[in-house]
Design a protein around this motif. Structure first.
Motif, PDB file in Angstrom:
ATOM      1  N   MET A 161       0.843  -1.189   0.000  1.00 51.06           N
ATOM      2  CA  MET A 161       0.000   0.000   0.000  1.00 51.06           C
ATOM      3  C   MET A 161       0.884   1.246   0.000  1.00 51.06           C
ATOM      4  O   MET A 161       1.736   1.406   0.886  1.00 51.06           O
ATOM      5  CB  MET A 161      -0.906  -0.006   1.232  1.00 51.06           C
ATOM      6  CG  MET A 161      -2.015  -1.047   1.132  1.00 51.06           C
ATOM      7  SD  MET A 161      -2.562  -1.659   2.747  1.00 51.06           S
ATOM      8  CE  MET A 161      -1.285  -2.866   3.077  1.00 51.06           C
ATOM      9  N   THR A 162       0.678   2.105  -0.965  1.00 54.56           N
ATOM     10  CA  THR A 162       1.525   3.286  -1.143  1.00 54.56           C
ATOM     11  C   THR A 162       1.124   4.386  -0.173  1.00 54.56           C
ATOM     12  O   THR A 162      -0.059   4.670   0.039  1.00 54.56           O
ATOM     13  CB  THR A 162       1.424   3.807  -2.576  1.00 54.56           C
ATOM     14  OG1 THR A 162       1.850   2.774  -3.467  1.00 54.56           O
ATOM     15  CG2 THR A 162       2.278   5.055  -2.776  1.00 54.56           C
ATOM     16  N   ASN A 200      10.759   0.118   0.474  1.00 54.88           N
ATOM     17  CA  ASN A 200      11.135   1.306  -0.310  1.00 54.88           C
ATOM     18  C   ASN A 200      11.092   2.569   0.555  1.00 54.88           C
ATOM     19  O   ASN A 200      10.645   3.623   0.107  1.00 54.88           O
ATOM     20  CB  ASN A 200      10.214   1.475  -1.518  1.00 54.88           C
ATOM     21  CG  ASN A 200      10.209   0.266  -2.420  1.00 54.88           C
ATOM     22  OD1 ASN A 200      11.257  -0.336  -2.668  1.00 54.88           O
ATOM     23  ND2 ASN A 200       9.026  -0.121  -2.887  1.00 54.88           N
ATOM     24  N   ALA A 201      11.545   2.446   1.795  1.00 54.42           N
ATOM     25  CA  ALA A 201      11.415   3.547   2.750  1.00 54.42           C
ATOM     26  C   ALA A 201      12.772   4.081   3.166  1.00 54.42           C
ATOM     27  O   ALA A 201      13.763   3.352   3.240  1.00 54.42           O
ATOM     28  CB  ALA A 201      10.653   3.085   3.987  1.00 54.42           C
ATOM     29  N   ASP A 267       7.754   8.834  -1.247  1.00 53.23           N
ATOM     30  CA  ASP A 267       6.723   7.856  -0.921  1.00 53.23           C
ATOM     31  C   ASP A 267       7.382   6.594  -0.393  1.00 53.23           C
ATOM     32  O   ASP A 267       8.581   6.366  -0.567  1.00 53.23           O
ATOM     33  CB  ASP A 267       5.862   7.543  -2.143  1.00 53.23           C
ATOM     34  CG  ASP A 267       6.664   6.919  -3.269  1.00 53.23           C
ATOM     35  OD1 ASP A 267       7.759   7.453  -3.564  1.00 53.23           O
ATOM     36  OD2 ASP A 267       6.216   5.912  -3.848  1.00 53.23           O
ATOM     37  N   TYR A 268       6.595   5.802   0.288  1.00 58.68           N
ATOM     38  CA  TYR A 268       7.064   4.511   0.783  1.00 58.68           C
ATOM     39  C   TYR A 268       5.883   3.552   0.752  1.00 58.68           C
ATOM     40  O   TYR A 268       4.746   3.932   0.430  1.00 58.68           O
ATOM     41  CB  TYR A 268       7.659   4.617   2.188  1.00 58.68           C
ATOM     42  CG  TYR A 268       6.704   5.105   3.250  1.00 58.68           C
ATOM     43  CD1 TYR A 268       6.037   4.219   4.092  1.00 58.68           C
ATOM     44  CD2 TYR A 268       6.472   6.469   3.434  1.00 58.68           C
ATOM     45  CE1 TYR A 268       5.161   4.663   5.072  1.00 58.68           C
ATOM     46  CE2 TYR A 268       5.602   6.930   4.428  1.00 58.68           C
ATOM     47  CZ  TYR A 268       4.955   6.013   5.242  1.00 58.68           C
ATOM     48  OH  TYR A 268       4.102   6.458   6.216  1.00 58.68           O
ATOM     49  N   GLU A 269       6.150   2.298   1.089  1.00 54.54           N
ATOM     50  CA  GLU A 269       5.126   1.271   0.983  1.00 54.54           C
ATOM     51  C   GLU A 269       4.925   0.596   2.330  1.00 54.54           C
ATOM     52  O   GLU A 269       5.896   0.271   3.027  1.00 54.54           O
ATOM     53  CB  GLU A 269       5.538   0.229  -0.057  1.00 54.54           C
ATOM     54  CG  GLU A 269       4.446  -0.760  -0.420  1.00 54.54           C
ATOM     55  CD  GLU A 269       4.888  -1.683  -1.541  1.00 54.54           C
ATOM     56  OE1 GLU A 269       5.665  -2.629  -1.248  1.00 54.54           O
ATOM     57  OE2 GLU A 269       4.480  -1.458  -2.706  1.00 54.54           O
ATOM     58  N   ILE A 270       3.666   0.427   2.720  1.00 57.76           N
ATOM     59  CA  ILE A 270       3.309  -0.387   3.871  1.00 57.76           C
ATOM     60  C   ILE A 270       2.942  -1.764   3.337  1.00 57.76           C
ATOM     61  O   ILE A 270       2.055  -1.906   2.493  1.00 57.76           O
ATOM     62  CB  ILE A 270       2.106   0.213   4.632  1.00 57.76           C
ATOM     63  CG1 ILE A 270       2.459   1.585   5.199  1.00 57.76           C
ATOM     64  CG2 ILE A 270       1.655  -0.730   5.743  1.00 57.76           C
ATOM     65  CD1 ILE A 270       3.510   1.551   6.272  1.00 57.76           C
ATOM     66  N   ARG A 271       3.666  -2.787   3.806  1.00 55.51           N
ATOM     67  CA  ARG A 271       3.358  -4.134   3.357  1.00 55.51           C
ATOM     68  C   ARG A 271       2.116  -4.630   4.077  1.00 55.51           C
ATOM     69  O   ARG A 271       1.854  -4.291   5.242  1.00 55.51           O
ATOM     70  CB  ARG A 271       4.538  -5.077   3.623  1.00 55.51           C
ATOM     71  CG  ARG A 271       5.787  -4.717   2.854  1.00 55.51           C
ATOM     72  CD  ARG A 271       5.527  -4.692   1.355  1.00 55.51           C
ATOM     73  NE  ARG A 271       5.043  -6.004   0.876  1.00 55.51           N
ATOM     74  CZ  ARG A 271       4.549  -6.211  -0.338  1.00 55.51           C
ATOM     75  NH1 ARG A 271       4.430  -5.196  -1.196  1.00 55.51           N
ATOM     76  NH2 ARG A 271       4.152  -7.421  -0.698  1.00 55.51           N
ATOM     77  N   GLY A 272       1.319  -5.435   3.346  1.00 54.85           N
ATOM     78  CA  GLY A 272       0.058  -5.889   3.906  1.00 54.85           C
ATOM     79  C   GLY A 272      -0.269  -7.301   3.509  1.00 54.85           C
ATOM     80  O   GLY A 272       0.537  -8.017   2.890  1.00 54.85           O
TER      81      GLY A 272
END
Length: 773
Positions: A161-162, A200-201, A267-272
């Motif tokens: 999730m971006t 990607n953070a 931007d970064y991504e939350i893994r889910g």
């Protein structure tokens, strides 16, 4: 013997058949010795097969299997080759295992992290023969903490999730949110940290994790607290909650991920995961289906199928460590409840309120959740104990200064060491009321804007009028200025501010004073509490008000044309922000049409500030100036005093020509409350010789004319008399030397009658014969 041979044979055959039948029966009733399985299968919690290695074979008794960390239990299904055999499930020490879900088909076994040995012991029907099949299931080490309040970290990492602004979407700024529900622990929960899986953070991406409250409709509505970031990198990170972070029981909250960075690429991504399972949870805690994403530019949230991989850590609050408030209330000096922002929630520790200038003291009352064991103290911004401004009154009273006032409400738990501080910042507005206001409502609540002038047909020449009554100061009052709050005005609005007298019925009567000033408009379209600027209109120098008298402040436009108008702020409040002794305001509030004489009582009144001062009785009976003038053909010409005027000198002389038969005398009082009257030499009051002319006129006779200016001080006792003797020259009775004159070519003879001249007090040169063309 032969005779019995048949019987003999029959007997032998019978015995042989019986033995055979007995032998067959014995063989048929023998127990099975088969202790094998025909199948052995393992399934995870989702019903998916867990592969055995090697593949099952009845002759193979040792197997291994692997399970991910999310598989906390498995189902073993052992199929016996012989229905008469028995199956038992044993651990590595060959102690009997318990089916953790006896209702469900198969045999359920809890898996610990690491190797779990499960033995399937098959006992043949004969109870003698046995076979043991051994399965070693290795469960991956879980990332979820076993004591977490809620965690799904071990679920499948199959969604991303971006958050923030992607390079390919520079106009977007995404936020992600997942709702959770707390359990039923009576005192709520402490929250210590939140774990999340990032990709990607970096620190440049402005990663921010906050806890929000939840609306009843299932969306975030307000931030309760912000967690502290670790070093930002990819993987599972722990975000630390503030020391005072607590959550209420049975309440909905959101973990919200967003970015504080600006610009594309931050931007970064939350893994889910698409899974709805939890790996660990405290009693009553759930992870909700309210899983949302939102672009910052939009006010709406979009529901996602995936849920972030998160873990919430903390513990249940117990009585000894309960440092929460269950309520926090404030009241003003009149006992009226003061609301603040945000609404109270024991999870929120920072609040703010802006109050009007008249509120100079508030009562604050914090109620501890553990009211019988915890203590509540009130401290200033430096954490120094405050003193109750009125210890007799219920609650804790705090005096407010103009500007921000920080009140820290510190709760100390029963254990004496656990504390939590709730901070209330009360900002008291600066007063708009004049320091010398006699009556003012400038600090009251805004209600609406009031129209003045000619905005449109049907509202022609609208007037607003506010009545006020002066106090009982015997010497009256001096009016300095009037302030109003103007919101809007048209071109050539013609703003006019006047003071009117009042009719006996309580309506404006006639104009007494017209005030002058400059209009100041607000800088924004907000209410007067936020944006109003004061327009001041100064009264004339001679503007005084009588005691115990009703007057009206009248606002209108001096123009009559259409669209010449302005609007002023108004209030429905009957309260007066400041009022001098005996003064009142708001009892007469009118709106009407200019010059119509018809007035209607209004619900709202303009914001008004009437400033001035009460005339204080004084013993000052002096003059600051004493002037004499005479009318020289329409020009006021000064008459010199001898000696030059000085307030301490009371006797003067002056001389005028015989032709000056009337003078104007003007005594200027040192104290505006004093009174000046004029008398002749015999102390008889003089009468103004010309009531139509400005000032006080005195007729002069030939010779000495005594004029007394008697100053009576406002104290009603002290007097001082300034005396001026004005000598008017006598007339010349000598006969004129001219004996004739020529008019239009005709010679006229001029004869001088000495007796008549003497009687008329005429002198030579006192008159001139002129030729008029």
């Amino acid at each position: 013997m032969c005779a019995n041979w048949d019987e003999f044979l029959r007997a032998v055959l019978a015995r042989t058949l019986a033995a055979f039948l007995c032998s067959a029966a014995a063989v048929a009733n023998a127990a099975s010795t088969d202790a094998t399985l025909s199948a052995l299968a393992v399934q995870d919690r989702d019903g998916d097969a867990v592969a055995l290695s090697p593949g099952f074979n009845a002759a193979t008794t040792s197997y291994t299997a692997s399970a991910p960390a999310r598989v906390a239990w498995i189902t073993i299904e052992a199929t016996k080759s012989d229905d008469g055999a028995g199956v038992d499930y044993l651990d590595a020490a060959e102690s009997e295992l318990t089916d953790v879900d006896a209702v469900k088909e198969g045999f359920q076994v809890i898996l610990e992290a690491g190797a779990n040995t499960i033995k399937v012991k098959v006992t043949a029907e004969d109870t003698v023969h046995t076979e043991t099949y051994t399965v070693v299931v290795t469960r991956a080490a879980p990332r979820a903490s076993t004591d977490a309040l809620l965690s799904n970290l071990d679920e499948s990492n199959d969604a991303g999730m971006t958050v923030g602004t992607p390079t390919d979407s520079p106009n977007d700024d995404f936020t992600q949110a997942i709702r959770f529900q707390t359990g039923s622990n009576e005192r709520g929960y402490n929250i210590t940290s939140v774990k999340a899986v990032l990709a990607n953070a970096s620190d440049l991406d402005g990663v921010r994790v906050r806890i929000f409250g939840a609306r009843s409709i299932g969306t975030p509505y307000i931030s309760f607290f912000t967690l502290t970031n670790p070093v930002i990198a990819d993987g599972t990170l722990t975000f630390t909650a503030p020391a005072s972070a607590t959550l209420r029981k049975n309440a909905g909250y959101f973990v919200v991920f967003d970015s504080t960075a600006s610009g594309a690429g931050n931007d970064y991504e939350i893994r889910g995961t698409e899974s709805d399972f939890l790996n660990s949870q405290a009693v009553g805690w759930t992870l909700s289906e309210d899983r949302h994403a939102r672009n910052t530019d939009s006010a709406s949230w979009t529901t996602y199928s995936a849920v972030p991989l998160i873990e919430i850590n903390g513990d249940a609050v117990v009585q000894a460590t309960d440092a929460n408030l269950s309520a926090l209330r404030m009241r003003d000096g009149n006992g009226k409840l003061v609301t603040y922002s945000p609404y109270f929630d024991s999870s929120i520790t920072s609040y703010a309120k802006k109050v009007r200038a008249p509120i100079d003291r508030i009562t604050i009352q914090g109620t501890a959740n553990n009211d019988g064991g915890a203590t509540v103290d009130y401290l200033d911004e430096d954490d120094q104990l405050l003193t109750d401004a009125d210890s007799v009154k219920d609650g804790f009273q705090v005096d407010l200064e103009v500007g921000p006032n920080t009140i820290n409400v510190r709760v100390t738990a029963e254990d004496g060491s656990t504390t939590r501080t709730y901070t209330m910042v009360v900002t008291r507005e600066a007063s708009r009321v004049s320091a010398d206001a006699l009556a003012s409502n400038l600090d009251e609540h805004f209600s609406k804007r009031l129209f003045v002038g000619n905005l449109e047909p049907g509202k022609i020449l609208r007037v607003q009028a506010l009545g006020f009554e002066t106090g009982g100061n015997d010497a009256g009052y001096v009016l300095n200025s009037v302030k109003i709050l103007i919101w809007e005005l048209s071109s050539l609005a013609g703003v006019r501010v006047r003071i009117f007298s009042s009719t006996a019925e309580g309506n404006p009567d006639s104009s007494l004073y017209t005030l002058s000033g400059t209009v100041v408009l607000p800088t924004t379209d907000q209410g007067p509490e936020e944006s109003a600027r004061v327009s001041t209109f100064d009264a004339p120098a001679n503007a005084t008000l009588e005691p115990n008298t009703r007057y009206f402040l009248v606002l209108d436009s001096k123009f009559s044309q259409l669209y010449r108008y302005y609007k002023v702020w108004g209030t429905k409040s009957d309260d007066i922000s400041k009022v001098a002794d005996g003064w009142s305001m708001n009892n007469y509030r009118h709106t009407g049409i200019r010059n119509s004489g018809v007035w209607t009582t209004a619900d709202e009144v303009p914001f008004v500030d009437v400033s001035g001062y009460a005339v204080v009785p004084s013993s000052d009976a002096t003059l600051t100036d004493l002037g004499l003038t005479w009318d020289d053909g329409g020009t006021a010409t000064d008459i010199a005093l001898n000696p030059t005027f000085d307030s301490s000198t009371t006797a003067y002389t002056a001389s005028v020509a015989n032709g000056v038969g009337q003078i104007t005398i003007a005594g200027t009082k040192s104290d505006i409350g004093a009174r000046v009257d004029y008398f002749d030499g015999a102390d008889s009051a003089l009468t103004d010789a010309d009531g139509n002319a400005a000032g006080f006129q005195v007729n002069l006779g030939v010779g000495a004319n005594t004029i007394k200016a008697k100053v009576a001080a406002s104290d009603g006792e002290t007097t001082r008399t300034y005396t001026v003797v004005v000598t008017r020259a006598a007339g010349d009775t000598t006969a004129p030397t001219a004996t004739g004159a020529t008019v239009n070519g005709t010679t006229l003879a001029i004869a001088f009658n000495e007796a008549l001249a003497a009687a008329a007090n005429l002198a030579s040169g006192a008159f001139t014969v002129k030729k008029t063309l």
